[in-house]
Scaffold this motif. Sequence first.
Motif, PDB file in Angstrom:
ATOM      1  N   PHE A  46       8.885  52.302  46.841  1.00 26.42           N
ATOM      2  CA  PHE A  46       8.899  53.251  45.727  1.00 26.42           C
ATOM      3  C   PHE A  46       9.573  54.539  46.186  1.00 26.42           C
ATOM      4  O   PHE A  46       9.147  55.146  47.168  1.00 26.42           O
ATOM      5  CB  PHE A  46       7.473  53.573  45.277  1.00 26.42           C
ATOM      6  N   CYS A  47      10.599  54.931  45.455  1.00 23.53           N
ATOM      7  CA  CYS A  47      11.255  56.210  45.760  1.00 23.53           C
ATOM      8  C   CYS A  47      10.458  57.307  45.069  1.00 23.53           C
ATOM      9  O   CYS A  47      10.284  57.276  43.846  1.00 23.53           O
ATOM     10  CB  CYS A  47      12.703  56.190  45.251  1.00 23.53           C
ATOM     11  N   LEU A  48       9.980  58.263  45.854  1.00 25.42           N
ATOM     12  CA  LEU A  48       9.184  59.348  45.262  1.00 25.42           C
ATOM     13  C   LEU A  48      10.085  60.486  44.768  1.00 25.42           C
ATOM     14  O   LEU A  48       9.605  61.510  44.313  1.00 25.42           O
ATOM     15  CB  LEU A  48       8.149  59.869  46.261  1.00 25.42           C
ATOM     16  N   GLU A  49      11.395  60.259  44.842  1.00 19.35           N
ATOM     17  CA  GLU A  49      12.334  61.269  44.360  1.00 19.35           C
ATOM     18  C   GLU A  49      12.769  61.007  42.923  1.00 19.35           C
ATOM     19  O   GLU A  49      12.888  61.921  42.124  1.00 19.35           O
ATOM     20  CB  GLU A  49      13.573  61.316  45.265  1.00 19.35           C
ATOM     21  N   CYS A  50      12.999  59.718  42.599  1.00 22.19           N
ATOM     22  CA  CYS A  50      13.517  59.442  41.257  1.00 22.19           C
ATOM     23  C   CYS A  50      12.635  58.472  40.465  1.00 22.19           C
ATOM     24  O   CYS A  50      12.866  58.233  39.290  1.00 22.19           O
ATOM     25  CB  CYS A  50      14.947  58.900  41.331  1.00 22.19           C
ATOM     26  N   GLY A  51      11.619  57.897  41.130  1.00 23.52           N
ATOM     27  CA  GLY A  51      10.718  56.989  40.419  1.00 23.52           C
ATOM     28  C   GLY A  51      11.150  55.537  40.464  1.00 23.52           C
ATOM     29  O   GLY A  51      10.434  54.646  40.003  1.00 23.52           O
ATOM     30  N   HIS A  52      12.308  55.274  41.055  1.00 29.13           N
ATOM     31  CA  HIS A  52      12.823  53.908  41.130  1.00 29.13           C
ATOM     32  C   HIS A  52      12.013  53.078  42.141  1.00 29.13           C
ATOM     33  O   HIS A  52      11.426  53.621  43.066  1.00 29.13           O
ATOM     34  CB  HIS A  52      14.295  53.983  41.567  1.00 29.13           C
ATOM     35  N   ASN A  53      11.963  51.766  41.931  1.00 21.31           N
ATOM     36  CA  ASN A  53      11.360  50.895  42.955  1.00 21.31           C
ATOM     37  C   ASN A  53      12.170  49.631  43.110  1.00 21.31           C
ATOM     38  O   ASN A  53      12.897  49.223  42.195  1.00 21.31           O
ATOM     39  CB  ASN A  53       9.894  50.590  42.638  1.00 21.31           C
ATOM     40  N   THR A  66      17.690  54.318  52.178  1.00 23.53           N
ATOM     41  CA  THR A  66      18.407  54.999  51.100  1.00 23.53           C
ATOM     42  C   THR A  66      17.996  54.380  49.777  1.00 23.53           C
ATOM     43  O   THR A  66      18.021  53.157  49.624  1.00 23.53           O
ATOM     44  CB  THR A  66      19.929  54.877  51.304  1.00 23.53           C
ATOM     45  N   CYS A  67      17.617  55.219  48.835  1.00 26.21           N
ATOM     46  CA  CYS A  67      17.233  54.707  47.515  1.00 26.21           C
ATOM     47  C   CYS A  67      18.491  54.194  46.817  1.00 26.21           C
ATOM     48  O   CYS A  67      19.467  54.926  46.694  1.00 26.21           O
ATOM     49  CB  CYS A  67      16.586  55.816  46.694  1.00 26.21           C
ATOM     50  N   PRO A  68      18.470  52.947  46.353  1.00 26.39           N
ATOM     51  CA  PRO A  68      19.672  52.405  45.703  1.00 26.39           C
ATOM     52  C   PRO A  68      19.977  53.091  44.372  1.00 26.39           C
ATOM     53  O   PRO A  68      21.100  52.990  43.875  1.00 26.39           O
ATOM     54  CB  PRO A  68      19.322  50.927  45.505  1.00 26.39           C
ATOM     55  N   HIS A  69      19.012  53.789  43.811  1.00 30.71           N
ATOM     56  CA  HIS A  69      19.225  54.435  42.514  1.00 30.71           C
ATOM     57  C   HIS A  69      19.713  55.877  42.648  1.00 30.71           C
ATOM     58  O   HIS A  69      20.784  56.227  42.162  1.00 30.71           O
ATOM     59  CB  HIS A  69      17.932  54.376  41.687  1.00 30.71           C
ATOM     60  N   CYS A  70      18.943  56.714  43.351  1.00 33.61           N
ATOM     61  CA  CYS A  70      19.348  58.132  43.454  1.00 33.61           C
ATOM     62  C   CYS A  70      20.150  58.424  44.727  1.00 33.61           C
ATOM     63  O   CYS A  70      20.641  59.526  44.912  1.00 33.61           O
ATOM     64  CB  CYS A  70      18.128  59.051  43.367  1.00 33.61           C
ATOM     65  N   LEU A  71      20.229  57.407  45.608  1.00 31.70           N
ATOM     66  CA  LEU A  71      21.014  57.490  46.843  1.00 31.70           C
ATOM     67  C   LEU A  71      20.506  58.530  47.852  1.00 31.70           C
ATOM     68  O   LEU A  71      21.216  58.885  48.787  1.00 31.70           O
ATOM     69  CB  LEU A  71      22.503  57.742  46.532  1.00 31.70           C
TER      70      LEU A  71
HETATM   71 ZN   LIG Z   1      15.472  57.388  44.206  1.00 29.00          ZN
END
Ligand SMILES: [Zn+2]
Length: 428
Positions: A46-53, A66-71
């Motif tokens: 779970f990315c706590l920066e953008c909410g993506h998982n 690296t979060c694949p959504h917010c990078l």
């Molecule tokens: Zn993210």
Amino acid sequence: MKPKSKLEHEIVAVSNSLPAIAHNQHKPAFSKCFSHSAVLSRNTAFCLECGHNWKQEIQIKNQKVTCPHCLKKLEYTNKYSNGLKETDYYQIVTAVKDFQIIRMVCISKTMKKLQKPSYFAHEVMQMFITADGSMRYLSKNVMGLSMYIDQWITSSDLELKSNYNTPRLRLTPSFIQPRIKVLPIIKRNGFCGKFYGIAPQILFREILTDSIAETLIKSNQMDLLYYHLRNTPIKRDGKIWGALKICIRNNYIVNDAKLWVDYLDLLEYYWKDLKSVKYVCPADLRKAHDKLMSRKQKEIMKKTFEENKKQIGKNQKHYLKAKQHFFGLTFSEKNISISVIESVKEFLEEACYHNHCVFTNEYYKKQNSLILSAKVDGIPTETIQLSLENFEILQSRGRGNKASKHNKQIRSVMIRNLHHIQNRMKAA
Ligand SMILES: [Zn+2]
């Protein structure tokens, strides 16, 4: 506390006239002070920066992801339980009339899975410093019985306070707004725009009231300034001050104040001339320090050995009897080598070299322990105490009884070679 004196009334009036801090002003602090985190649970990250998982099979310890959504580059946290909250401080440094003002803002970031983080900021203190270095401050209230020093009551107002002993006044901010306004007298006394990790409210007052701090800052001796403010105050009649004057005259910057002060002690011990540039301003401080240090260690060792010769001989006999079957054991991997200590004299050498208690506390008498010496590139680095009962490493310590930077590698070399020790025990 209600303002009473003219000065206090003026401070409260200036405080009321300060512009409110706009949300935009907090933003740089939000991005500088807080971590970017991810949580892993049941093979989902779970990315706590953008909410993506996303699906994530394994977590490699300490590795960033690296979060694949917010990078954004994220670090896995293990502090998450139903949410994660971080709190920090930043400051706005400004001046109004004859007041140097430091506004302290408490910021927090609350993170939850599947959500974007929420931020909160509120100004909790205003410190007013006058040209003579005295300070008054306004502060919000804190919870009286809290175990934390800074459980702010958000809804309280900034009010004049009279408690000057609170550790809140010594809080160091993690970030200072780069646009600062400073009283001319502070600049005149040497402030060049940098804080060197010292809280502005402390640095400014020192610059205004302490001529030693002023001298240090004007001569760019920042590590010594840090030492002076944080470790041991430098005195005008001491040897440091005398030696410092020589450094200043010769444009010599002390980059490692602790080491240099230690070195001055050694110079003094050997009756070296503390007024001589040759001694006080060495081209290679580390080398000069270590040379004297090892000379002193050897002397102490020799003296201790001579004084305890008889006893050491006696102990050596017992030690030989008890640990002989481990002698000759040496394990090497890459640049690390570990060997069993074979004589009481070697215990003394280790103790003198590392300045720890392996000799004075008679570790050679410990029945159920084995003491080994670990060297890195041939240099004694740590002394290891191994339990002969459960083969645990009881301690592995280097200089000053502390773990060296090679501690982890030394321990793992030791663990990989435990079977050699166990074999010797079986054979004995
Ligand atoms: Zn993210």
